[in-house]
Design a protein around this motif. Structure first.
Motif, PDB file in Angstrom:
ATOM      1  N   ASN A  63       0.813  -1.227   0.000  1.00 33.03           N
ATOM      2  CA  ASN A  63       0.000   0.000   0.000  1.00 33.03           C
ATOM      3  C   ASN A  63       0.840   1.269   0.000  1.00 33.03           C
ATOM      4  O   ASN A  63       0.304   2.365  -0.038  1.00 33.03           O
ATOM      5  N   LYS A  64       2.174   1.102   0.070  1.00 30.48           N
ATOM      6  CA  LYS A  64       3.024   2.301   0.191  1.00 30.48           C
ATOM      7  C   LYS A  64       2.935   3.193  -1.037  1.00 30.48           C
ATOM      8  O   LYS A  64       3.018   4.401  -0.933  1.00 30.48           O
ATOM      9  N   TYR A  65       2.856   2.548  -2.204  1.00 26.63           N
ATOM     10  CA  TYR A  65       2.926   3.316  -3.437  1.00 26.63           C
ATOM     11  C   TYR A  65       1.742   2.982  -4.342  1.00 26.63           C
ATOM     12  O   TYR A  65       1.211   1.880  -4.294  1.00 26.63           O
ATOM     13  N   ASN A  66       1.389   3.929  -5.184  1.00 27.47           N
ATOM     14  CA  ASN A  66       0.351   3.692  -6.187  1.00 27.47           C
ATOM     15  C   ASN A  66       0.995   3.779  -7.563  1.00 27.47           C
ATOM     16  O   ASN A  66       1.866   4.610  -7.794  1.00 27.47           O
ATOM     17  N   THR A 108      12.366   2.387  -2.127  1.00 22.30           N
ATOM     18  CA  THR A 108      13.140   3.462  -1.504  1.00 22.30           C
ATOM     19  C   THR A 108      14.049   2.921  -0.399  1.00 22.30           C
ATOM     20  O   THR A 108      14.562   3.678   0.408  1.00 22.30           O
ATOM     21  N   LEU A 132      12.834   8.228 -16.195  1.00 17.84           N
ATOM     22  CA  LEU A 132      13.393   9.089 -15.150  1.00 17.84           C
ATOM     23  C   LEU A 132      14.553   9.957 -15.633  1.00 17.84           C
ATOM     24  O   LEU A 132      14.923  10.910 -14.969  1.00 17.84           O
ATOM     25  N   LYS A 173       5.788  19.555 -16.177  1.00 13.21           N
ATOM     26  CA  LYS A 173       5.605  20.612 -15.179  1.00 13.21           C
ATOM     27  C   LYS A 173       6.548  20.417 -13.999  1.00 13.21           C
ATOM     28  O   LYS A 173       6.153  20.519 -12.829  1.00 13.21           O
ATOM     29  N   ARG A 174       7.784  20.114 -14.323  1.00 11.14           N
ATOM     30  CA  ARG A 174       8.789  19.987 -13.269  1.00 11.14           C
ATOM     31  C   ARG A 174      10.172  19.931 -13.895  1.00 11.14           C
ATOM     32  O   ARG A 174      10.326  19.618 -15.076  1.00 11.14           O
ATOM     33  N   ASN A 189      -0.710  11.888  -5.204  1.00  9.39           N
ATOM     34  CA  ASN A 189      -1.328  10.568  -5.003  1.00  9.39           C
ATOM     35  C   ASN A 189      -0.361   9.422  -5.236  1.00  9.39           C
ATOM     36  O   ASN A 189      -0.722   8.266  -5.074  1.00  9.39           O
ATOM     37  N   LYS A 190       0.878   9.762  -5.650  1.00 17.04           N
ATOM     38  CA  LYS A 190       1.815   8.688  -5.999  1.00 17.04           C
ATOM     39  C   LYS A 190       2.165   7.808  -4.803  1.00 17.04           C
ATOM     40  O   LYS A 190       2.383   6.621  -4.947  1.00 17.04           O
ATOM     41  N   TYR A 191       2.282   8.468  -3.654  1.00 20.39           N
ATOM     42  CA  TYR A 191       2.765   7.737  -2.483  1.00 20.39           C
ATOM     43  C   TYR A 191       1.812   7.940  -1.307  1.00 20.39           C
ATOM     44  O   TYR A 191       1.142   8.949  -1.207  1.00 20.39           O
ATOM     45  N   ASN A 192       1.800   6.963  -0.408  1.00 18.57           N
ATOM     46  CA  ASN A 192       1.033   7.073   0.815  1.00 18.57           C
ATOM     47  C   ASN A 192       1.998   7.103   1.997  1.00 18.57           C
ATOM     48  O   ASN A 192       2.996   6.384   1.986  1.00 18.57           O
ATOM     49  N   ASP A 219       8.105  15.061  -6.287  1.00 18.07           N
ATOM     50  CA  ASP A 219       8.585  14.619  -7.602  1.00 18.07           C
ATOM     51  C   ASP A 219       7.499  14.520  -8.665  1.00 18.07           C
ATOM     52  O   ASP A 219       7.752  14.007  -9.748  1.00 18.07           O
ATOM     53  N   SER A 244       6.165  19.933  -8.696  1.00 18.98           N
ATOM     54  CA  SER A 244       6.941  19.700  -7.475  1.00 18.98           C
ATOM     55  C   SER A 244       8.053  20.719  -7.278  1.00 18.98           C
ATOM     56  O   SER A 244       8.501  20.927  -6.147  1.00 18.98           O
ATOM     57  N   LEU A 301       9.296  11.380   0.017  1.00 20.22           N
ATOM     58  CA  LEU A 301       9.316  10.392  -1.063  1.00 20.22           C
ATOM     59  C   LEU A 301       9.583  11.071  -2.392  1.00 20.22           C
ATOM     60  O   LEU A 301       8.816  11.924  -2.836  1.00 20.22           O
ATOM     61  N   THR A 328      11.369   9.851  -6.093  1.00 18.95           N
ATOM     62  CA  THR A 328      12.094   8.884  -6.917  1.00 18.95           C
ATOM     63  C   THR A 328      12.617   9.528  -8.196  1.00 18.95           C
ATOM     64  O   THR A 328      12.994   8.833  -9.132  1.00 18.95           O
TER      65      THR A 328
END
Lengths: 591, 591
Positions: free
Chosen positions: A219-222, A270, A302, A370-371, B219-222, B232, B236, B268, B270
């Motif tokens: 559940n850490k990441y989506n 991570t 990336l 946008k980054r 929403n990428k990470y919880n 990121d 960001s 977080l 990446t």
């Protein structure tokens, strides 16, 4: 190093089959032999690995794993799903294939000229055997490696391969494990290396029963596909092992030369040791065991050199990664398309930068994302970037799946070919590109779940919304969509297509014979962009003789001045406008 | 480098106040001056930064930001919330404080002996002024740096500080911006550096209006606190800038010497350039501008040396990080506690390893985490690890907030003190530890939202479930819980407490005077653990004279053999069992 151990059904002649499965939530696990309905209870070992040796079970035996005397499932580490993703697994023998590639000499990455192909649409048959029959045409073309889009078992018979649900099983409709081995053996006999595309960032939506076995997801990441695979949460050692064993399987038992790791940005980890670093270490360990080199290539969104930097520099040590920037710079310039991610590209200087360094966005602000994006690739050798002007994604993720010939002039196809094959990077072609295949490469699936089919249809539409494409998308589920994507091999009867292919052949011959290209040196590469004439100068001045390539991006003849510093004694070795390459035959000075 | 620009209300004497806010979703933004209800419309600049200079607005002016003529909000980059987190912000002048620390010489990290304190409970007053009045006792103790738990504005008046919602505003109940500056100035006058704890991984639950301004979250990470801050994803750059400007503010305008970055594992990111690397770069840039060195220290739950490795090695280049392993190794050994994360510790050899290298879990399997964990810290200098036997988390996250004196014998308190202060690492004490404070340090909040208060109560209970603690947790919301956590300074009247403090003073004196400790060399450190006697030998053999420390973890006198290799000419410099340190006075050989 995380915990590693073999999983799945491991057959040893004269000994039988050792079954091993990780099932941390079960209190009882059995193998059900489907041929005689025999139950083999597994014993629990450390870390909830369940195992048993069955002396009587041999190759071909169908089996399921039964959890808590209740739920029967195929083996997540299955090597073969002869009857599809919902049916029993089969034991595979890796001991008795008659390999003939003992004298195969693995190629160094500098010699890779990759040809990406999709098994189902490359040949009429859509099988490994279909590829074997066409190997002479690839040998004739001159490529040195084929890259197979994923072959892991997926639902139905039509799929790009990224919906695989048994990473270690070879798709039945392609020809299964035996078929793949025959193909690799034949490739090696023909002097061709084999790159296999593997997917470690998600599993497909149909036939994926991993959740019944344990915490494969976190559940850490989506991710775009939902919950992320568990590479750094509790129990992640065993998920990492699941995929590491997969990599070792292909390299060891299928004699695969290189792996292309799909979308590594979606392998979310991570922790202190990234999965990719551990994978590289384990592959190096296998290299030492077998005395054979292997190559790992990442597809990454990336622009991060950490993936390919050496371990001493804090990198993961992978051999190479794809450069999407190179593709986008070429594509946006040649097509003038400026929607979606192409809005970040389109300038001649961006192509110049891509050719010089590998990345365009190396810490620059990206208007589309946008980054601020990417890292500096100046110090990374050219071979570390795999470049192309077309690939399955860039063609297939268009609503109508148009290849470049649908979008640019014949002359510009030759410019694109030259940019890829005369670049200092590791070049890759997409099947059919070499003769200007005009059939599209569309997105297709063959799921059996109706809701899923509808979800796929809607998902595609959403993906296209960033682009200004008009009209209706072909139905991914339709067999017609799949059939439309097959190669026509028009070069056999169309002169223009044959001439384009001849030009590709000439470029490949040049690439293989010119020391400046076989041992490219980014530091001694000179790239100049003349915005006035729209001519790009590319000068390899590392190994002698130097190579000077001129690309005329304008749509008319240009008078150009040769860049001075590089001396004067030039000889014309290749001219794309010659009649034999379908050109107008405008003369160039021979020296 | 991402986009950087100053944000918030920036006052320049004689010029006025420049307001700047990033608000990408608004179509109109105004400043509302609350003193006269005047509206100042802001102009939109690149990247949706809205700005205007108000010549008539000076220090103390109250203002809000009004989005789309509708929603009035305090400034996310506010420097002061005089009336609390829901009320208008105030303009702060950083130009007219009368700094007297011109001759302050920042300390190198090797000289840091840190004293962690919580502003609200360190003194009876619970203010910065309260600390200033106690500085002589800290000078007398000998510590060289105080570390302030977070001072960013939070809801109410009682909070550890990790619920801050205006990262750049100084908590009003502590004394606001002026109070903090006075404290830093007084510390520097007393020869004490100031470390400030800052929180870049989440914002508190009450008074956080960031979402009204733009995509600060992704929403990428919880995370344990819900959606992660956006380091990121699209936009960001501006979230990164928000926190980078915060770091620069403390270092530049408050003369803070070092920042302690809370829980960086929950930042977080990446992307190709991690936020921490960029933060370090920006701080180095400020160092060059001001000609003054700054120190960044991470709290991390990753055991990942990447955080502190130099950039050439792919690291983020931070100065140091906390070693929880060291704490847990000491705590589990001395208390024999084995629930929760202490289940991973408790062996003498683990303490030996922590002392030798910094981490215990450096790629080992952790039974508690259920995964292989950490990276090898052998090559990292000792100063890069901040160690302690108590801190706000390890004390305060116990259900009853017990400090070590409630858990171990008086003798073992001295063992713990010696392990921290004679270690090669950067030592840290927790306020009151030095004399054996017996009041607990409990978890307390003062939210105004009833549902939130209930959620906090339940959340705490859940956190405790991994531990075998009995009874009822004190109510975090109760003022009594806060008051119980204040220091009693019992050393002023209790002999045992004074003697313990004298022992700490002696240890600190020794640490400051012994070259082996002021210039510790991990590579020339010898640590031996004798499981028979439960005695640990710690020999610093870098700088001469060598330092040989013996820690008797058993609860009885032990006859020990001095480790041979280190020669014979030893002189006793400190003996914890002397009567003046509250010991039994068992004699040791003087040479």
């Amino acid at each position: 190093m995380s915990i590693t151990r073999e999983i799945g059904a491991h057959y040893t002649p004269g000994k039988g089959t050792l079954f091993t499965v990780w099932a941390p939530t079960a209190t009882q696990v059995d193998v059900v032999l489907k041929d005689n309905d025999k139950i083999i209870p597994l014993q629990q070992e450390a870390f909830h690995y369940w195992t048993a040796l069955s002396e009587e079970t041999g190759p071909g035996a169908r089996y399921t794993l039964r959890l808590d005397e209740d739920m029967e499932r195929p083996d997540p580490a299955s090597h073969f799903q002869p009857d599809g993703v919902h049916e029993p697994s089969a034991v595979v023998s890796h001991a008795d294939f008659n390999w003939t590639d003992k004298h195969w000499k693995p190629l160094p990455l500098e010699q890779y000229i990759i040809y990406e192909l999709h098994v189902g649409t490359f040949s009429e048959e859509g099988t490994f055997q279909g590829i074997i029959e066409k190997l002479p045409e690839l040998v004739d073309l001159g490529i040195t490696a084929i890259e197979l889009m994923p072959v892991a078992a997926f639902a139905g018979s039509r799929n790009w391969g990224y919906d695989g649900v048994y990473p270690s099983a070879v798709q039945n409709s392609y020809g299964g494990p035996e078929g793949l081995k025959k193909l690799v053996d034949a490739c090696h006999a023909a002097g061709i290396a084999v790159v296999l595309d593997v997917v470690y960032n998600h599993l497909g939506p149909e036939g994926n029963y991993l959740n019944d076995f344990g915490p494969y997801f976190t559940n850490k990441y989506n991710t775009p596909w939902g919950k992320a695979l568990n590479f750094d949460d509790a129990h992640s050692d065993h998920v990492r092992n699941f995929f590491i064993q997969n990599a070792l399987l292909w390299l060891r038992d299928y004699h695969i030369d290189a792996l292309r790791l799909d979308a590594v940005h979606a392998i979310l980890d991570t922790g202190a040791k990234h999965f990719l670093l551990e994978l590289q270490e384990q592959v190096e360990h296998l290299e030492q065991q077998l005395g054979r080199p292997f190559i790992l290539i990442a597809e990454s969104d990336l622009n991060d050199v950490r993936i390919i930097n050496p371990v001493e520099k804090g990198g993961f040590g992978l051999a190479a990664q794809w450069s999407d920037d190179f593709h986008h710079a070429v594509h946006a310039l040649l097509t003038s398309e400026d929607s979606g991610y192409y809005s970040d590209f389109g300038k001649l200087e961006q192509l110049q930068k891509a050719l010089q360094h590998g990345f365009v966005y190396d810490g620059l602000y990206s208007e589309h994302r946008k980054r601020t994006f990417g890292s500096d690739a100046t110090a990374n050798p050219a071979r570390q970037f795999v470049v192309c002007s077309q690939n399955h994604d860039q063609v297939g993720n268009r609503m109508l799946g148009e290849r470049l010939p649908q979008l640019v002039s014949y002359d510009m196809l030759k410019v694109a070919a030259g940019l890829v094959l005369l670049s200092p990077f590791t070049p890759m072609l997409f099947m059919g590109e070499e003769y200007g295949e005009e059939n599209p490469f569309l997105y297709f699936v063959s799921h059996s779940d109706k809701d899923l089919v509808e979800a796929v249809r809607n998902g595609r539409k959403e993906e296209f919304s960033a682009f200004a494409w008009q009209g209706e998308a072909p139905d991914p589920q339709s067999e017609e969509t799949f059939n439309q994507s097959k190669l026509q091999r028009t070069y056999e009867h169309s002169e223009k297509h044959r001439q384009l292919r001849d030009f590709y052949k000439a470029l490949i011959r040049l690439r293989k014979s010119a020391p400046a290209l076989t041992r490219p040196d980014k530091a001694r590469l000179h790239v100049a962009a003349d915005s006035h004439t729209q001519v790009l100068h590319l000068i390899h001045s590392g190994e002698s003789p130097y190579l000077y390539a001129l690309f005329n991006i304008s749509n008319q003849p240009q008078k150009i001045k040769v860049v001075k510093e590089v001396g004067a004694a030039w000889k014309l070795v290749l001219h794309s406008d010659e009649n034999r390459y379908g050109g107008a035959g405008i003369a160039l000075p021979q020296e």
